[in-house]
Design a protein around this motif. Sequence first.
Motif, short mmCIF file in Angstrom:
data_model
loop_
_atom_site.label_atom_id
_atom_site.label_comp_id
_atom_site.label_asym_id
_atom_site.label_seq_id
_atom_site.Cartn_x
_atom_site.Cartn_y
_atom_site.Cartn_z
N LEU A 260 0.64 -1.09 -0.01
CA LEU A 260 0.01 0.02 0.53
C LEU A 260 1.29 1.81 -0.30
CD1 LEU A 260 -3.12 1.39 0.47
CD2 LEU A 260 -2.25 1.17 2.65
N ALA A 261 0.61 1.98 -1.34
CA ALA A 261 1.34 3.60 -1.12
C ALA A 261 -0.10 4.57 -0.13
CB ALA A 261 1.57 4.16 -2.56
N VAL A 262 0.71 5.10 0.27
CA VAL A 262 0.00 5.99 1.41
C VAL A 262 0.33 7.18 1.38
CG1 VAL A 262 -1.16 7.22 3.45
CG2 VAL A 262 -0.75 4.10 2.97
N CYS A 263 -0.49 8.45 0.85
CA CYS A 263 -0.37 9.74 0.22
C CYS A 263 -1.52 10.57 1.31
CB CYS A 263 -0.34 10.25 -0.88
SG CYS A 263 0.46 11.53 -1.70
N ILE A 264 -0.95 11.10 2.11
CA ILE A 264 -1.46 12.10 2.70
C ILE A 264 -1.00 13.79 2.62
CG2 ILE A 264 -1.74 12.62 5.46
CD1 ILE A 264 -1.25 10.31 6.30
N THR A 265 -2.53 14.93 2.63
CA THR A 265 -1.87 16.53 2.35
C THR A 265 -1.68 16.62 3.71
OG1 THR A 265 -2.87 16.13 -0.01
CG2 THR A 265 -2.59 18.68 1.28
N PHE A 266 -1.17 17.20 4.00
CA PHE A 266 -0.78 18.19 5.43
C PHE A 266 -0.56 19.91 5.29
CE2 PHE A 266 1.67 19.64 9.43
CZ PHE A 266 0.36 18.87 10.62
N HIS A 267 -1.59 20.54 5.79
CA HIS A 267 -1.25 22.16 5.36
C HIS A 267 -0.90 22.44 6.40
CE1 HIS A 267 -1.35 26.18 4.14
NE2 HIS A 267 -2.04 26.17 5.75
N PHE A 268 0.64 22.81 6.76
CA PHE A 268 1.22 22.83 8.26
C PHE A 268 0.56 23.33 9.34
CE2 PHE A 268 4.30 23.43 11.10
CZ PHE A 268 4.72 22.76 11.92
N VAL A 269 0.42 23.37 10.49
CA VAL A 269 -0.61 24.16 10.65
C VAL A 269 -0.05 23.44 12.19
CG1 VAL A 269 -2.95 24.54 12.34
CG2 VAL A 269 -2.34 24.63 9.75
N ALA A 270 0.59 23.69 13.41
CA ALA A 270 1.50 22.90 14.82
C ALA A 270 0.00 22.49 15.23
CB ALA A 270 1.63 23.72 15.18
N PRO B 81 0.06 1.10 10.44
CA PRO B 81 1.50 0.14 10.53
C PRO B 81 0.53 -1.03 10.40
CG PRO B 81 2.53 1.08 11.33
CD PRO B 81 1.56 2.18 11.11
N THR B 82 -1.40 -0.86 10.99
CA THR B 82 -2.05 -1.45 10.71
C THR B 82 -2.60 -2.35 9.82
OG1 THR B 82 -4.05 -0.78 11.36
CG2 THR B 82 -2.48 -1.18 13.14
N LEU B 83 -2.47 -0.92 8.55
CA LEU B 83 -2.97 -1.07 7.01
C LEU B 83 -2.96 -2.84 6.69
CD1 LEU B 83 -4.45 2.28 6.34
CD2 LEU B 83 -5.05 0.87 8.05
N ALA B 84 -1.68 -1.79 6.76
CA ALA B 84 -1.26 -3.38 5.02
C ALA B 84 -0.06 -4.50 5.54
CB ALA B 84 -0.90 -2.75 3.96
N ALA B 85 0.84 -5.03 5.00
CA ALA B 85 1.76 -5.95 5.32
C ALA B 85 3.20 -5.25 5.22
CB ALA B 85 1.98 -7.18 5.05
N SER B 86 3.08 -4.07 3.93
CA SER B 86 4.29 -3.49 2.42
C SER B 86 3.38 -1.52 2.86
CB SER B 86 4.44 -3.69 2.25
OG SER B 86 5.48 -3.11 1.34
#
Length: 273
Positions: free
Chosen positions: A12-22, A36-41
């Motif tokens: 699984l390739a995961v891509c997350i958008t994060f506009h930086f807000v502390a 890590p619970t979502l896929a073996a790799s």
Amino acid sequence: MREVAVVPPIRLAVCITFHFVAERLGYLGSVLANLPTLAASLDVTIVTNASEAEQQRVLDLAAANAVAVKLFVPTGLGHPYLLPWSHFPVMREKFADPSFTHFLYQEDDLLVRNETVHYLLAARESLRAAGLLPAVLRVEQAQPGGEWRASDVVDPVSLRDRPMVRDPVERIGYINLSACYQGLYFLDRACMEEHLTGPSSSPDFGAWPVRERAAQGLTFSHRPPGYKFRYVVPVDLETEMVDGRCFVHHLPNSYACDPAWAYGKRAVTELID
């Protein structure tokens, strides 16, 4: 709700958008810790506007001891609302590697469970012949431990007013709800190719505002006749309630806790009229 412990045998390739807000780093940290619970790799990329060294250091700390992450800082955006669309170069890169079986794009505050990935994999096969795709349902709580409420669905629907695909094994029917914003999409390789090469990959495609369109995936592409959205949710035909396996927690609970919004007020038990 029974949690599934077995990790799916997918890459699984995961891509997350994060506009930086502390102040939002806590949500991102929870999301990363759960991946890590979502896929073996796993291969995880954060698309962010955090170009300063200190901001990137803080992002690395948010992922510490959870999962290895890569940071992708796009240039020449033209407008900050286009940041979510910058995940497409990442998806193209992952699609070029045939070892990746699936791609998950998501916003930074959505907690996807192992059980939901299992549901998405199984329901994809159940719906394939109908040309439909399985949806998730964003949910919130007004207080910890309270009832789950739908983040985005305001109006209930009737099973009798909706076309339905019945699962061949379970007593589950798949239908459109009155709204279908998910804040994420989960694609296998066939759907990745369709998305990357079709009109849905353009910021000009779809009816939603431009930031939300980045998460629409194939919502409005090749919808079968009678369906408002290509994505459908599972409904337990005995209880006439949306199956909880598709629930994804919108961690801020922002709609459920704000009386000014109509969203986040309808209990998930009241989505089917």
